[in-house]
Design a protein around this motif. Structure first.
Motif, PDB file in Angstrom:
ATOM      1  N   PRO A 178       0.853  -1.142  -0.022  1.00  0.00           N
ATOM      2  CA  PRO A 178      -0.277   0.005   0.401  1.00  0.00           C
ATOM      3  C   PRO A 178       0.973   0.905   0.341  1.00  0.00           C
ATOM      4  CG  PRO A 178      -0.395  -1.152   2.247  1.00  0.00           C
ATOM      5  CD  PRO A 178       1.439  -2.166   1.303  1.00  0.00           C
ATOM      6  N   GLU A 217      -2.962   3.847  -7.979  1.00  0.00           N
ATOM      7  CA  GLU A 217      -2.784   2.673  -7.445  1.00  0.00           C
ATOM      8  C   GLU A 217      -2.411   1.780  -8.137  1.00  0.00           C
ATOM      9  OE1 GLU A 217      -7.404   2.509  -6.703  1.00  0.00           O
ATOM     10  OE2 GLU A 217      -6.819   3.983  -5.005  1.00  0.00           O
ATOM     11  N   LYS A 249      -5.704   6.801  -9.081  1.00  0.00           N
ATOM     12  CA  LYS A 249      -6.817   5.777  -9.526  1.00  0.00           C
ATOM     13  C   LYS A 249      -5.353   5.073 -10.408  1.00  0.00           C
ATOM     14  CE  LYS A 249     -10.670   4.479  -7.916  1.00  0.00           C
ATOM     15  NZ  LYS A 249     -10.807   3.995  -6.981  1.00  0.00           N
TER      16      LYS A 249
END
Length: 323
Positions: A2, A67, A64
Protein backbone atom coordinates in the motif's frame (compact mmCIF):
# COMPACT_ATOMS: atom_id res chain seq x y z
CA UNK A 1 2.38 -2.79 -1.06
CA UNK A 2 0.00 0.00 0.00
CA UNK A 3 0.92 3.66 -0.14
CA UNK A 4 3.26 4.76 2.64
CA UNK A 5 4.02 8.09 4.27
CA UNK A 6 7.42 9.78 3.99
CA UNK A 7 8.28 9.19 7.66
CA UNK A 8 10.49 6.12 7.21
CA UNK A 9 11.87 7.40 3.91
CA UNK A 10 13.18 10.56 5.53
CA UNK A 11 14.54 8.70 8.56
CA UNK A 12 16.68 6.38 6.44
CA UNK A 13 17.65 9.23 4.10
CA UNK A 14 18.95 11.21 7.09
CA UNK A 15 21.04 8.25 8.22
CA UNK A 16 22.47 7.80 4.73
CA UNK A 17 22.68 11.51 3.84
CA UNK A 18 20.71 11.14 0.63
CA UNK A 19 17.45 12.61 -0.69
CA UNK A 20 14.15 11.18 -1.88
CA UNK A 21 12.93 12.23 -5.32
CA UNK A 22 9.49 13.83 -5.46
CA UNK A 23 8.27 13.69 -9.05
CA UNK A 24 5.20 15.52 -10.31
CA UNK A 25 2.69 13.42 -12.21
CA UNK A 26 0.06 14.49 -14.73
CA UNK A 27 -0.87 11.46 -16.84
CA UNK A 28 -0.39 7.71 -17.28
CA UNK A 29 2.83 7.83 -19.31
CA UNK A 30 4.58 10.09 -16.80
CA UNK A 31 3.61 7.82 -13.90
CA UNK A 32 4.70 4.72 -15.81
CA UNK A 33 8.07 6.22 -16.75
CA UNK A 34 8.82 7.28 -13.17
CA UNK A 35 7.73 4.02 -11.58
CA UNK A 36 9.57 1.85 -14.12
CA UNK A 37 12.75 3.80 -13.36
CA UNK A 38 12.30 3.33 -9.61
CA UNK A 39 11.63 -0.41 -10.03
CA UNK A 40 14.85 -0.88 -11.96
CA UNK A 41 16.81 1.24 -9.47
CA UNK A 42 15.04 -0.18 -6.39
CA UNK A 43 14.47 3.36 -5.17
CA UNK A 44 11.74 4.85 -2.96
CA UNK A 45 9.39 7.32 -4.61
CA UNK A 46 7.24 10.31 -3.83
CA UNK A 47 4.65 10.84 -6.55
CA UNK A 48 3.22 14.32 -6.17
CA UNK A 49 0.16 15.97 -7.61
CA UNK A 50 -0.18 19.73 -8.04
CA UNK A 51 -3.35 21.79 -8.26
CA UNK A 52 -2.73 22.06 -12.00
CA UNK A 53 -2.49 18.28 -12.33
CA UNK A 54 -5.75 17.79 -10.43
CA UNK A 55 -7.44 20.32 -12.69
CA UNK A 56 -6.03 18.68 -15.83
CA UNK A 57 -6.51 14.99 -15.07
CA UNK A 58 -8.98 15.01 -12.14
CA UNK A 59 -8.26 13.72 -8.66
CA UNK A 60 -9.92 10.32 -9.15
CA UNK A 61 -8.01 9.49 -12.34
CA UNK A 62 -4.64 10.31 -10.79
CA UNK A 63 -5.35 8.31 -7.64
CA UNK A 64 -6.46 5.28 -9.68
CA UNK A 65 -3.35 5.54 -11.88
CA UNK A 66 -1.16 5.59 -8.78
CA UNK A 67 -3.05 2.57 -7.43
CA UNK A 68 -2.26 0.76 -10.69
CA UNK A 69 1.40 1.75 -10.33
CA UNK A 70 1.44 0.30 -6.80
CA UNK A 71 0.05 -2.99 -8.05
CA UNK A 72 2.61 -3.08 -10.85
CA UNK A 73 5.61 -2.06 -8.75
CA UNK A 74 5.69 -4.88 -6.21
CA UNK A 75 7.24 -3.88 -2.88
CA UNK A 76 8.34 -0.40 -3.90
CA UNK A 77 7.71 2.18 -1.13
CA UNK A 78 5.63 4.95 -2.73
CA UNK A 79 4.06 7.99 -1.08
CA UNK A 80 1.31 10.05 -2.74
CA UNK A 81 1.79 13.74 -1.98
CA UNK A 82 -0.21 16.91 -2.64
CA UNK A 83 2.14 19.59 -3.98
CA UNK A 84 1.37 23.23 -3.09
CA UNK A 85 -2.03 22.84 -1.47
CA UNK A 86 -3.27 26.39 -1.26
CA UNK A 87 -5.90 26.04 1.47
CA UNK A 88 -7.28 23.71 4.13
CA UNK A 89 -10.08 22.46 1.88
CA UNK A 90 -7.74 21.09 -0.82
CA UNK A 91 -5.59 19.41 1.82
CA UNK A 92 -8.67 17.90 3.47
CA UNK A 93 -9.96 16.58 0.13
CA UNK A 94 -6.63 14.88 -0.58
CA UNK A 95 -6.27 13.49 2.94
CA UNK A 96 -9.79 12.07 2.75
CA UNK A 97 -9.14 10.91 -0.81
CA UNK A 98 -6.21 8.61 -0.17
CA UNK A 99 -3.09 10.81 -0.18
CA UNK A 100 -0.49 9.88 2.45
CA UNK A 101 1.23 13.27 2.47
CA UNK A 102 0.08 16.83 1.81
CA UNK A 103 1.75 20.19 1.49
CA UNK A 104 -0.01 23.26 2.80
CA UNK A 105 1.58 26.28 1.16
CA UNK A 106 0.93 29.32 3.31
CA UNK A 107 4.15 31.04 2.24
CA UNK A 108 2.14 33.88 0.67
CA UNK A 109 0.65 34.71 4.08
CA UNK A 110 2.07 36.72 6.99
CA UNK A 111 4.05 34.55 9.42
CA UNK A 112 1.33 34.18 12.08
CA UNK A 113 -1.35 33.36 9.49
CA UNK A 114 0.93 30.76 7.89
CA UNK A 115 1.40 29.16 11.31
CA UNK A 116 -2.36 29.11 12.01
CA UNK A 117 -3.22 27.57 8.63
CA UNK A 118 -0.42 25.00 8.80
CA UNK A 119 -1.34 23.99 12.35
CA UNK A 120 -4.97 23.43 11.29
CA UNK A 121 -3.89 21.11 8.45
CA UNK A 122 -1.40 19.29 10.70
CA UNK A 123 -4.04 18.56 13.33
CA UNK A 124 -6.47 17.17 10.74
CA UNK A 125 -3.81 15.16 8.91
CA UNK A 126 -2.10 13.64 11.95
CA UNK A 127 -5.42 12.36 13.30
CA UNK A 128 -5.68 10.36 10.06
CA UNK A 129 -2.08 9.15 9.80
CA UNK A 130 -1.07 11.60 7.07
CA UNK A 131 2.12 13.68 7.17
CA UNK A 132 2.36 17.37 6.32
CA UNK A 133 4.89 19.55 4.53
CA UNK A 134 4.77 23.34 4.80
CA UNK A 135 6.72 26.20 3.27
CA UNK A 136 8.44 29.22 4.76
CA UNK A 137 9.90 31.79 2.38
CA UNK A 138 8.92 32.40 -1.24
CA UNK A 139 10.50 30.90 -4.36
CA UNK A 140 10.48 32.99 -7.51
CA UNK A 141 9.23 31.57 -10.80
CA UNK A 142 6.14 30.15 -12.46
CA UNK A 143 4.90 26.58 -12.34
CA UNK A 144 1.24 25.55 -12.44
CA UNK A 145 -0.61 27.75 -9.92
CA UNK A 146 2.61 29.04 -8.34
CA UNK A 147 3.50 32.50 -9.65
CA UNK A 148 6.00 34.64 -7.72
CA UNK A 149 7.83 37.58 -9.27
CA UNK A 150 11.58 37.72 -8.70
CA UNK A 151 11.35 40.88 -6.60
CA UNK A 152 8.82 39.16 -4.31
CA UNK A 153 11.02 36.14 -3.57
CA UNK A 154 12.03 35.89 0.10
CA UNK A 155 14.70 33.59 1.52
CA UNK A 156 13.84 31.55 4.60
CA UNK A 157 14.87 33.02 7.95
CA UNK A 158 16.54 30.31 10.12
CA UNK A 159 15.12 31.61 13.41
CA UNK A 160 11.62 31.81 11.97
CA UNK A 161 12.01 28.29 10.59
CA UNK A 162 12.73 26.92 14.07
CA UNK A 163 9.76 28.75 15.59
CA UNK A 164 7.50 27.69 12.74
CA UNK A 165 8.32 23.99 13.10
CA UNK A 166 7.93 24.04 16.88
CA UNK A 167 4.58 25.84 16.84
CA UNK A 168 2.96 23.93 13.96
CA UNK A 169 4.17 20.37 14.52
CA UNK A 170 4.75 20.05 10.78
CA UNK A 171 6.66 16.99 9.52
CA UNK A 172 8.89 18.63 6.89
CA UNK A 173 9.65 22.16 5.72
CA UNK A 174 10.26 23.57 2.26
CA UNK A 175 12.80 26.38 2.38
CA UNK A 176 13.85 29.12 0.00
CA UNK A 177 17.63 29.28 -0.55
CA UNK A 178 17.82 30.37 -4.18
CA UNK A 179 15.96 27.80 -6.28
CA UNK A 180 12.92 28.83 -8.32
CA UNK A 181 10.03 27.25 -10.18
CA UNK A 182 10.03 26.74 -13.94
CA UNK A 183 12.72 26.42 -16.60
CA UNK A 184 14.40 29.80 -16.09
CA UNK A 185 15.84 29.55 -12.60
CA UNK A 186 18.94 31.73 -12.96
CA UNK A 187 19.83 34.72 -15.11
CA UNK A 188 23.53 34.59 -14.28
CA UNK A 189 25.62 31.94 -12.59
CA UNK A 190 23.60 29.45 -10.53
CA UNK A 191 23.96 30.01 -6.81
CA UNK A 192 22.34 28.49 -3.74
CA UNK A 193 22.71 29.93 -0.24
CA UNK A 194 24.28 26.90 1.43
CA UNK A 195 25.34 28.97 4.44
CA UNK A 196 21.67 29.79 5.07
CA UNK A 197 20.77 26.12 4.61
CA UNK A 198 23.36 25.12 7.22
CA UNK A 199 21.98 27.67 9.69
CA UNK A 200 18.45 26.36 9.14
CA UNK A 201 19.63 22.79 9.76
CA UNK A 202 21.36 23.86 12.98
CA UNK A 203 18.24 25.62 14.26
CA UNK A 204 15.83 22.76 13.55
CA UNK A 205 15.55 19.50 15.53
CA UNK A 206 18.18 16.91 14.62
CA UNK A 207 17.54 15.26 11.23
CA UNK A 208 14.39 17.30 10.62
CA UNK A 209 13.50 16.84 6.91
CA UNK A 210 14.09 19.87 4.70
CA UNK A 211 12.53 20.11 1.25
CA UNK A 212 13.90 21.81 -1.85
CA UNK A 213 11.34 23.01 -4.37
CA UNK A 214 12.21 24.27 -7.85
CA UNK A 215 15.07 21.78 -8.05
CA UNK A 216 15.04 20.62 -11.66
CA UNK A 217 18.39 20.86 -13.40
CA UNK A 218 16.84 21.81 -16.77
CA UNK A 219 19.15 19.33 -18.45
CA UNK A 220 20.81 20.97 -21.48
CA UNK A 221 20.38 17.94 -23.73
CA UNK A 222 16.60 18.20 -23.47
CA UNK A 223 16.56 21.96 -23.98
CA UNK A 224 18.75 21.54 -27.06
CA UNK A 225 16.55 18.73 -28.39
CA UNK A 226 13.38 20.78 -27.89
CA UNK A 227 14.88 23.74 -29.70
CA UNK A 228 16.34 21.60 -32.48
CA UNK A 229 12.95 20.11 -33.30
CA UNK A 230 10.84 23.25 -33.33
CA UNK A 231 10.84 24.43 -29.72
CA UNK A 232 11.58 27.95 -28.51
CA UNK A 233 13.03 27.87 -25.00
CA UNK A 234 16.39 29.67 -25.27
CA UNK A 235 18.36 30.51 -22.14
CA UNK A 236 16.65 27.98 -19.87
CA UNK A 237 18.84 27.21 -16.88
CA UNK A 238 18.33 25.02 -13.82
CA UNK A 239 20.07 23.93 -10.62
CA UNK A 240 23.37 22.15 -11.32
CA UNK A 241 23.28 18.56 -10.16
CA UNK A 242 26.38 18.92 -8.00
CA UNK A 243 24.52 21.61 -6.02
CA UNK A 244 21.63 19.23 -5.42
CA UNK A 245 24.02 16.55 -4.18
CA UNK A 246 25.57 19.06 -1.78
CA UNK A 247 22.11 20.09 -0.54
CA UNK A 248 21.34 16.43 0.24
CA UNK A 249 24.59 16.09 2.16
CA UNK A 250 23.70 19.16 4.23
CA UNK A 251 20.20 18.02 5.21
CA UNK A 252 17.73 18.26 2.32
CA UNK A 253 15.68 15.05 2.32
CA UNK A 254 13.13 15.72 -0.44
CA UNK A 255 14.01 17.20 -3.82
CA UNK A 256 11.14 18.19 -6.12
CA UNK A 257 11.45 17.52 -9.85
CA UNK A 258 8.85 18.63 -12.39
CA UNK A 259 10.35 20.78 -15.17
CA UNK A 260 12.88 18.08 -16.08
CA UNK A 261 10.02 15.63 -16.60
CA UNK A 262 8.22 18.06 -18.89
CA UNK A 263 11.33 18.78 -20.90
CA UNK A 264 12.29 15.12 -21.29
CA UNK A 265 8.85 14.12 -22.53
CA UNK A 266 8.39 17.13 -24.83
CA UNK A 267 11.87 16.78 -26.35
CA UNK A 268 11.32 13.09 -27.14
CA UNK A 269 7.89 13.73 -28.65
CA UNK A 270 9.14 16.64 -30.77
CA UNK A 271 11.98 14.49 -32.08
CA UNK A 272 9.66 11.59 -32.86
CA UNK A 273 7.15 13.71 -34.76
CA UNK A 274 9.92 15.45 -36.71
CA UNK A 275 11.48 12.14 -37.74
CA UNK A 276 8.14 10.43 -38.39
CA UNK A 277 5.80 13.04 -39.92
CA UNK A 278 3.46 10.27 -41.04
CA UNK A 279 2.77 9.11 -37.45
CA UNK A 280 -0.52 10.14 -35.87
CA UNK A 281 -1.04 7.35 -33.34
CA UNK A 282 -0.43 8.86 -29.86
CA UNK A 283 0.93 5.51 -28.66
CA UNK A 284 3.85 5.87 -31.04
CA UNK A 285 5.16 9.20 -29.78
CA UNK A 286 3.98 8.91 -26.17
CA UNK A 287 6.00 5.69 -25.91
CA UNK A 288 9.15 7.69 -26.71
CA UNK A 289 8.15 10.33 -24.17
CA UNK A 290 7.64 7.68 -21.50
CA UNK A 291 11.04 6.12 -22.24
CA UNK A 292 12.76 9.52 -22.03
CA UNK A 293 11.21 10.12 -18.60
CA UNK A 294 12.27 6.68 -17.42
CA UNK A 295 15.92 7.18 -18.40
CA UNK A 296 16.04 10.70 -16.96
CA UNK A 297 14.54 9.57 -13.65
CA UNK A 298 16.96 6.65 -13.42
CA UNK A 299 19.82 9.13 -13.82
CA UNK A 300 18.39 11.34 -11.06
CA UNK A 301 17.85 8.45 -8.64
CA UNK A 302 21.32 7.05 -9.15
CA UNK A 303 23.55 10.08 -9.72
CA UNK A 304 21.82 13.02 -8.03
CA UNK A 305 19.56 11.86 -5.22
CA UNK A 306 21.65 8.89 -4.15
CA UNK A 307 18.59 6.78 -3.32
CA UNK A 308 19.10 3.92 -5.78
CA UNK A 309 18.99 0.58 -4.00
CA UNK A 310 17.51 2.11 -0.84
CA UNK A 311 14.00 0.66 -1.17
CA UNK A 312 14.78 -2.55 0.83
CA UNK A 313 16.12 -0.69 3.87
CA UNK A 314 13.10 1.62 3.89
CA UNK A 315 10.74 -1.35 3.63
CA UNK A 316 12.51 -2.94 6.59
CA UNK A 317 12.03 0.27 8.59
CA UNK A 318 8.33 0.36 7.67
CA UNK A 319 7.82 -3.28 8.73
CA UNK A 320 9.62 -2.62 12.01
CA UNK A 321 7.41 0.36 12.83
CA UNK A 322 4.24 -1.51 11.95
CA UNK A 323 5.24 -4.35 14.24
Amino acid sequence: MPLVTTKEMFKKAAEGKYAIGAFNVNNMEIIQGIVEAAKEEQAPLILQVSAGARKYAKHVYLVKLVEAALEDSGDLPIALHLDHGEDFEICKTCIDGGFTSVMIDGSRLPFEENIALTKKVVEYAHERGVVVEAELGKLAGIEDNVKVAEHEAIFTDPDQAAEFVERTGVDSLAVAIGTSHGAYKFKGEPRLDFERLQRIVEKLPKDFPIVLHGASSVLPEFVEMCNKYGGNIPGAKGVPEEMLRKAAELGVRKINIDTDLRLAMTAAIRKHLFEHPDHFDPRQYLKDGREAIKEMVKHKLRNVLGCSGKAPEILEEIKKNRG
